[in-house]
Structures are given as structure tokens and as C-alpha cells.
Write a protein that holds these residues in place. Structure first.
Motif, PDB file in Angstrom:
ATOM      1  N   ASP A 152       0.757  -1.184   0.024  1.00 54.33           N
ATOM      2  CA  ASP A 152       0.025   0.029  -0.031  1.00 54.33           C
ATOM      3  C   ASP A 152       0.923   1.303   0.215  1.00 54.33           C
ATOM      4  O   ASP A 152       1.798   1.308   0.800  1.00 54.33           O
ATOM      5  CB  ASP A 152      -0.941  -0.049   1.247  1.00 54.33           C
ATOM      6  CG  ASP A 152      -1.602   1.105   1.215  1.00 54.33           C
ATOM      7  OD1 ASP A 152      -2.853   1.313   0.788  1.00 54.33           O
ATOM      8  OD2 ASP A 152      -1.450   1.907   2.098  1.00 54.33           O
ATOM      9  N   ARG A 153       0.496   2.200  -1.047  1.00 53.37           N
ATOM     10  CA  ARG A 153       1.412   3.497  -1.238  1.00 53.37           C
ATOM     11  C   ARG A 153       1.533   4.392   0.041  1.00 53.37           C
ATOM     12  O   ARG A 153       2.508   4.890   0.515  1.00 53.37           O
ATOM     13  CB  ARG A 153       0.969   4.162  -2.117  1.00 53.37           C
ATOM     14  CG  ARG A 153       1.505   5.630  -2.426  1.00 53.37           C
ATOM     15  CD  ARG A 153       2.813   5.253  -3.589  1.00 53.37           C
ATOM     16  NE  ARG A 153       3.587   6.491  -3.449  1.00 53.37           N
ATOM     17  CZ  ARG A 153       4.873   6.569  -4.160  1.00 53.37           C
ATOM     18  NH1 ARG A 153       5.250   6.005  -4.984  1.00 53.37           N
ATOM     19  NH2 ARG A 153       5.670   7.617  -3.867  1.00 53.37           N
ATOM     20  N   ALA A 154       0.327   4.270   0.773  1.00 54.55           N
ATOM     21  CA  ALA A 154       0.223   5.413   1.910  1.00 54.55           C
ATOM     22  C   ALA A 154       0.915   4.780   2.963  1.00 54.55           C
ATOM     23  O   ALA A 154       1.496   5.387   3.939  1.00 54.55           O
ATOM     24  CB  ALA A 154      -1.300   5.413   2.466  1.00 54.55           C
ATOM     25  N   VAL A 196       8.484   5.897   5.179  1.00 48.73           N
ATOM     26  CA  VAL A 196       9.380   6.899   5.078  1.00 48.73           C
ATOM     27  C   VAL A 196       9.295   7.882   6.024  1.00 48.73           C
ATOM     28  O   VAL A 196      10.792   8.129   6.536  1.00 48.73           O
ATOM     29  CB  VAL A 196       8.889   7.623   3.745  1.00 48.73           C
ATOM     30  CG1 VAL A 196       9.848   8.992   3.525  1.00 48.73           C
ATOM     31  CG2 VAL A 196       9.079   6.851   2.308  1.00 48.73           C
ATOM     32  N   TYR A 197       8.369   8.279   6.558  1.00 48.72           N
ATOM     33  CA  TYR A 197       8.303   9.191   7.780  1.00 48.72           C
ATOM     34  C   TYR A 197       9.025   8.474   8.807  1.00 48.72           C
ATOM     35  O   TYR A 197       9.756   9.195   9.513  1.00 48.72           O
ATOM     36  CB  TYR A 197       6.908   9.455   8.003  1.00 48.72           C
ATOM     37  CG  TYR A 197       6.577  10.223   9.282  1.00 48.72           C
ATOM     38  CD1 TYR A 197       7.001  11.444   9.364  1.00 48.72           C
ATOM     39  CD2 TYR A 197       5.974   9.686  10.295  1.00 48.72           C
ATOM     40  CE1 TYR A 197       6.970  12.107  10.964  1.00 48.72           C
ATOM     41  CE2 TYR A 197       5.753  10.267  11.684  1.00 48.72           C
ATOM     42  CZ  TYR A 197       6.186  11.498  11.773  1.00 48.72           C
ATOM     43  OH  TYR A 197       6.011  12.254  12.871  1.00 48.72           O
ATOM     44  N   GLN A 232      13.636   8.495   4.417  1.00 46.52           N
ATOM     45  CA  GLN A 232      14.120   7.733   3.178  1.00 46.52           C
ATOM     46  C   GLN A 232      13.432   7.414   2.230  1.00 46.52           C
ATOM     47  O   GLN A 232      12.932   6.481   2.223  1.00 46.52           O
ATOM     48  CB  GLN A 232      15.205   6.356   3.658  1.00 46.52           C
ATOM     49  CG  GLN A 232      16.155   6.886   4.986  1.00 46.52           C
ATOM     50  CD  GLN A 232      17.015   5.681   5.297  1.00 46.52           C
ATOM     51  OE1 GLN A 232      17.817   5.042   4.625  1.00 46.52           O
ATOM     52  NE2 GLN A 232      16.734   5.348   6.404  1.00 46.52           N
ATOM     53  N   THR A 233      13.531   8.375   1.185  1.00 46.15           N
ATOM     54  CA  THR A 233      12.052   8.389   0.308  1.00 46.15           C
ATOM     55  C   THR A 233      12.244   7.227  -0.945  1.00 46.15           C
ATOM     56  O   THR A 233      11.003   6.681  -1.339  1.00 46.15           O
ATOM     57  CB  THR A 233      12.046   9.693  -0.616  1.00 46.15           C
ATOM     58  OG1 THR A 233      13.518   9.786  -1.220  1.00 46.15           O
ATOM     59  CG2 THR A 233      11.928  10.977   0.313  1.00 46.15           C
ATOM     60  N   PHE A 234      13.459   6.545  -0.914  1.00 47.23           N
ATOM     61  CA  PHE A 234      13.239   5.319  -1.907  1.00 47.23           C
ATOM     62  C   PHE A 234      12.246   4.304  -1.219  1.00 47.23           C
ATOM     63  O   PHE A 234      11.906   3.434  -2.140  1.00 47.23           O
ATOM     64  CB  PHE A 234      14.490   4.892  -1.943  1.00 47.23           C
ATOM     65  CG  PHE A 234      15.442   4.175  -0.707  1.00 47.23           C
ATOM     66  CD1 PHE A 234      16.218   5.030  -0.315  1.00 47.23           C
ATOM     67  CD2 PHE A 234      15.223   2.986  -0.241  1.00 47.23           C
ATOM     68  CE1 PHE A 234      16.823   4.835   0.885  1.00 47.23           C
ATOM     69  CE2 PHE A 234      15.931   2.488   0.930  1.00 47.23           C
ATOM     70  CZ  PHE A 234      16.862   3.419   1.361  1.00 47.23           C
ATOM     71  N   ILE A 235      12.156   4.194  -0.073  1.00 48.61           N
ATOM     72  CA  ILE A 235      11.296   3.310   0.541  1.00 48.61           C
ATOM     73  C   ILE A 235       9.676   3.401  -0.159  1.00 48.61           C
ATOM     74  O   ILE A 235       9.250   2.214  -0.337  1.00 48.61           O
ATOM     75  CB  ILE A 235      11.006   3.158   2.122  1.00 48.61           C
ATOM     76  CG1 ILE A 235      12.456   3.227   2.803  1.00 48.61           C
ATOM     77  CG2 ILE A 235      10.069   2.299   2.656  1.00 48.61           C
ATOM     78  CD1 ILE A 235      12.472   3.461   4.115  1.00 48.61           C
TER      79      ILE A 235
END
Ligand SMILES: Cc1cc2nc3c(=O)[nH]c(=O)nc-3n(C[C@H](O)[C@H](O)[C@H](O)COP(=O)(O)O)c2cc1C
Length: 173
Positions: free
Chosen positions: A54-56, A62-63, A68-71
Motif C-alpha cells: 500500500d502506497r500510503a 518513509v516518515y 528515506q524516500t526510496f522506501i
């Protein structure tokens, strides 16, 4: 299929992923089976693996992992959680404190190699706030998140990282 040595040599941490290439569920299943093929104390497999698609929820990870945005860019994140109570039943405090952690990390390491053998890439993420991961996934009490593995098709070919010389890390007797 690559042999073991080639697979290990081709594993590099991947922090850029192809956005439009989802992970085939059959491959994901095979990777999870390889994780569960790892040895564990008393064969108890004192861990739980959460498959986050799930994207959300990936954004929430990431938060939790210091941006670490690549997650979130990777289509899947595997969250490896220790289940100390499971090992404690057989091995007491040593099971709870040590074996469950070892069981979990070995499983994650097997998964990381299986990802390479399946033609994909991953990064092991350890820099996160445990409580934020717990909150993001609504983990049941008692589970301890130890490692996140972002996973997907690489959009980079990183330079091989260096290693310490063998004679620095190996003692022969
Ligand atoms: C326990 C552990 C924690 C790690 N935590 C992170 C992390 O939070 N973020 C990250 O980008 N890489 C993380 N890594 C990946 C390492 O940085 C990487 O494995 C190391 O630099 C060697 O590079 P290679 O994986 O390409 O061989 C972690 C690896 C391990 C084993």
C-alpha cells in the motif's frame, strides 16, 4: 538462475527503482519462501514478515525512517519483525533477547539474496524509529520491527561498495 557466489556478488543496495514495474506476486511468494527457509533457533521462526504494498503505508514508513524516500518509490517493502515471545517459550530470556533477533535477521538476509536471484534489488533499512513503524503498520504488541527491505526493479547500477580485507576480519587458529 545464478549460482550462490554470483548472486552474492551482484547484490548491491538499490535506492532507485523503476516506478512502473510492479513485483510479480509469484516472485514475491518465492522470496518469502526463501526467507522462511533460513535456519532458526529450535526451528521456531520467531519472526513475522509484513508485506507492505500500500502506497500510503510505504509513505508512512518513509516518515518512520527519517525521510528515506526510496522506501515509497519501491513497490514493496518487507518489514521483518522479531517475535520474542515465540522464542521465549522454548529458550527463556536467551530466546527472547537473542535468538528471535537472529532468526529475524537471518530470514531478512536470505530474502535479500532471493531478491537478487529473482532479478530485482533491495536495500536493508535499519535507520528508523521503531514506534513510528509500529504506528504506521498497527503492529500487534510484542512484535519488534528490526529491518525494512525496500524491494523492486533497480533503476541504477551502483558501484560495488568496498569491504575490509579478509585478514582484518578473520582470525585463523
Ligand atoms: C543493519 C543495517 C542497517 C542499514 N540501514 C540502512 C539505512 O537505514 N538506509 C540505507 O540506505 N542503507 C542501510 N543499510 C545498507 C548499507 O548502507 C549497505 O549495505 C552498505 O553500505 C554496503 O553496501 P551494499 O549493500 O551495496 O554492499 C543498512 C544495512 C544494514 C545491514
Amino acid at each position: 538462475m545464478w549460482d550462490f557466489f554470483t548472486t552474492v556478488r551482484h547484490r548491491h543496495s538499490i535506492r532507485k527503482y523503476q516506478p512502473d514495474m510492479p513485483v510479480d506476486p509469484t516472485k514475491l511468494h518465492a522470496i518469502l519462501e526463501m526467507a522462511c527457509a533460513a535456519p532458526s533457533a529450535g526451528d521456531l521462526q520467531s519472526y513475522r514478515i509484513i508485506v507492505v504494498r500500500d502506497r500510503a503505508e510505504r509513505e508512512a514508513l518513509v516518515y518512520a525512517a527519517h525521510q528515506q524516500t526510496f522506501i515509497a518509490e519501491a513497490p514493496v517493502c518487507l518489514v521483518f519483525c522479531a517475535d520474542p515471545a515465540r522464542s521465549e517459550t522454548a529458550f527463556g530470556e536467551r530466546g527472547a533477547k537473542l535468538y528471535s533477533v537472529q532468526d529475524t535477521t537471518i530470514a531478512a538476509a536470505y530474502a535479500q539474496l532471493a531478491v537478487v536471484a529473482a532479478g530485482m534489488g533491495s536495500t536493508w533499512v535499519g535507520y528508523f524509529e521503531e514506534n513510528k513503524v509500529r504506528e504506521a503498520l498497527g503492529l500487534e504488541p510484542g512484535l519488534i520491527p528490526l529491518a525494512l527491505l525496500s524491494l523492486g526493479y533497480p533503476a541504477e547500477l551502483p558501484e560495488p561498495s568496498s569491504r575490509r580485507r579478509l585478514d582484518e576480519v578473520v582470525t585463523w587458529r
